[in-house]
Design a protein around this motif. Structure first.
Motif, mmCIF file in Angstrom:
data_model
loop_
_atom_site.group_PDB
_atom_site.id
_atom_site.type_symbol
_atom_site.label_atom_id
_atom_site.label_comp_id
_atom_site.label_asym_id
_atom_site.label_seq_id
_atom_site.Cartn_x
_atom_site.Cartn_y
_atom_site.Cartn_z
ATOM 1 N N GLY A 1 1.063 -1.150 0.331
ATOM 2 C CA GLY A 1 0.540 -0.096 -0.252
ATOM 3 C C GLY A 1 0.798 1.056 -0.310
ATOM 4 O O GLY A 1 0.825 2.384 -1.215
ATOM 5 N N LEU A 2 1.891 1.352 0.764
ATOM 6 C CA LEU A 2 2.385 1.938 0.727
ATOM 7 C C LEU A 2 3.141 2.682 -0.447
ATOM 8 O O LEU A 2 3.665 3.809 -0.675
ATOM 9 N N TRP A 3 3.895 1.030 -0.782
ATOM 10 C CA TRP A 3 4.645 1.778 -2.262
ATOM 11 C C TRP A 3 3.796 1.776 -3.327
ATOM 12 O O TRP A 3 4.303 2.628 -4.068
ATOM 13 N N ALA A 4 2.860 1.842 -3.218
ATOM 14 C CA ALA A 4 1.105 2.250 -4.494
ATOM 15 C C ALA A 4 1.299 3.305 -4.237
ATOM 16 O O ALA A 4 1.292 4.596 -5.039
ATOM 17 N N VAL A 5 0.942 4.112 -2.927
ATOM 18 C CA VAL A 5 1.466 5.336 -2.659
ATOM 19 C C VAL A 5 1.679 5.698 -3.432
ATOM 20 O O VAL A 5 1.984 7.374 -4.033
ATOM 21 N N ALA A 6 3.700 5.779 -2.924
ATOM 22 C CA ALA A 6 4.604 6.568 -3.380
ATOM 23 C C ALA A 6 5.013 6.617 -5.241
ATOM 24 O O ALA A 6 4.691 7.317 -5.323
ATOM 25 N N MET A 7 3.794 5.223 -5.716
ATOM 26 C CA MET A 7 4.566 5.190 -6.790
ATOM 27 C C MET A 7 3.556 6.394 -7.599
ATOM 28 O O MET A 7 4.039 7.103 -8.453
ATOM 29 N N LEU A 8 2.091 6.562 -7.057
ATOM 30 C CA LEU A 8 0.740 7.315 -7.907
ATOM 31 C C LEU A 8 1.403 9.079 -6.973
ATOM 32 O O LEU A 8 1.771 9.823 -8.384
ATOM 33 N N LEU A 13 5.089 10.084 -7.095
ATOM 34 C CA LEU A 13 5.741 10.014 -8.172
ATOM 35 C C LEU A 13 5.241 10.550 -9.463
ATOM 36 O O LEU A 13 5.693 11.201 -10.731
ATOM 37 N N PHE A 14 4.541 9.355 -9.856
ATOM 38 C CA PHE A 14 3.896 9.566 -11.647
ATOM 39 C C PHE A 14 2.855 11.278 -11.639
ATOM 40 O O PHE A 14 3.388 11.563 -12.466
ATOM 41 N N VAL A 15 2.147 11.532 -10.790
ATOM 42 C CA VAL A 15 1.060 12.380 -10.481
ATOM 43 C C VAL A 15 2.298 13.745 -10.103
ATOM 44 O O VAL A 15 2.361 14.303 -11.952
ATOM 45 N N GLN A 16 3.506 13.653 -10.279
ATOM 46 C CA GLN A 16 4.636 15.358 -9.771
ATOM 47 C C GLN A 16 4.867 14.597 -11.568
ATOM 48 O O GLN A 16 5.297 15.689 -12.148
ATOM 49 N N ALA A 17 5.251 13.411 -11.892
ATOM 50 C CA ALA A 17 5.580 13.964 -13.613
ATOM 51 C C ALA A 17 4.948 14.446 -14.230
ATOM 52 O O ALA A 17 5.394 14.859 -15.467
ATOM 53 N N ILE A 18 3.484 13.925 -14.010
ATOM 54 C CA ILE A 18 2.154 15.017 -15.234
ATOM 55 C C ILE A 18 2.472 16.239 -14.983
ATOM 56 O O ILE A 18 2.021 16.374 -15.922
ATOM 57 N N LEU A 62 12.077 12.990 -15.420
ATOM 58 C CA LEU A 62 12.746 12.401 -16.534
ATOM 59 C C LEU A 62 12.931 11.447 -15.011
ATOM 60 O O LEU A 62 13.487 10.007 -14.397
ATOM 61 N N ALA A 63 13.399 11.815 -14.109
ATOM 62 C CA ALA A 63 13.955 11.681 -12.606
ATOM 63 C C ALA A 63 13.097 10.314 -12.330
ATOM 64 O O ALA A 63 13.150 9.395 -11.470
ATOM 65 N N TYR A 64 11.743 11.422 -11.805
ATOM 66 C CA TYR A 64 10.572 10.458 -11.483
ATOM 67 C C TYR A 64 10.134 9.352 -12.011
ATOM 68 O O TYR A 64 9.546 8.682 -11.568
ATOM 69 N N LEU A 65 10.264 9.606 -13.334
ATOM 70 C CA LEU A 65 9.736 8.532 -14.309
ATOM 71 C C LEU A 65 10.981 7.551 -13.925
ATOM 72 O O LEU A 65 10.622 6.113 -14.149
ATOM 73 N N ALA A 66 12.176 8.008 -13.587
ATOM 74 C CA ALA A 66 13.168 7.099 -13.217
ATOM 75 C C ALA A 66 12.245 6.060 -12.107
ATOM 76 O O ALA A 66 13.048 5.006 -11.679
ATOM 77 N N LEU A 67 12.259 7.123 -10.943
ATOM 78 C CA LEU A 67 11.903 6.522 -9.635
ATOM 79 C C LEU A 67 10.932 5.476 -9.628
ATOM 80 O O LEU A 67 10.712 4.516 -8.563
ATOM 81 N N VAL A 68 9.257 5.543 -10.274
ATOM 82 C CA VAL A 68 8.817 5.259 -10.405
ATOM 83 C C VAL A 68 9.112 3.563 -10.981
ATOM 84 O O VAL A 68 8.526 2.572 -10.722
ATOM 85 N N ALA A 69 10.040 4.072 -12.354
ATOM 86 C CA ALA A 69 10.321 2.450 -13.181
ATOM 87 C C ALA A 69 10.984 1.695 -12.101
ATOM 88 O O ALA A 69 11.004 -0.054 -12.171
#
Length: 94
Positions: A10-17, A19-24, A72-79
């Motif tokens: 759950g914490l991982w999912a929130v963190a990924m979301l 980061l992805f919203v920040q990239a958007i 790109l750094a945010y997207l790399a962190l998501v990957a």
């Protein structure tokens, strides 16, 4: 142990979301600064993230390129987050 898996997932999912919203959000800011990607129709549209990530029609000024590198750094962190989660699951994390 199963409860720990759900909490970490759950914490991982929130963190990924987050980061992805920040990239958007950064992608929209890059589009607004780039003449080739600017939305002139007045209608909402999806973020042109593939264009901003590949530097296609993106303004070449230093500030826009700095925004692009941050996106790109945010997207790399998501990957990296997805790879780490896949590795954890492959080793029997659940």
């Amino acid at each position: 142990m199963n409860g720990l898996f759900f909490v970490v997932s759950g914490l991982w999912a929130v963190a990924m979301l987050v980061l992805f919203v920040q990239a958007i959000r950064l992608s929209y800011r890059i589009e607004a600064r780039s003449d080739g990607l600017r939305n002139r129709s007045g209608l909402p549209r999806y973020a042109a993230m593939p264009f901003t990530a590949t530097n296609y029609k993106v303004a070449r000024d230093a500030e826009t390129q700095a925004l692009r590198r941050r996106m790109l750094a945010y997207l790399a962190l998501v990957a990296i987050g997805f790879v780490l989660m896949a590795g954890w699951l492959a080793t029997g994390g659940s």
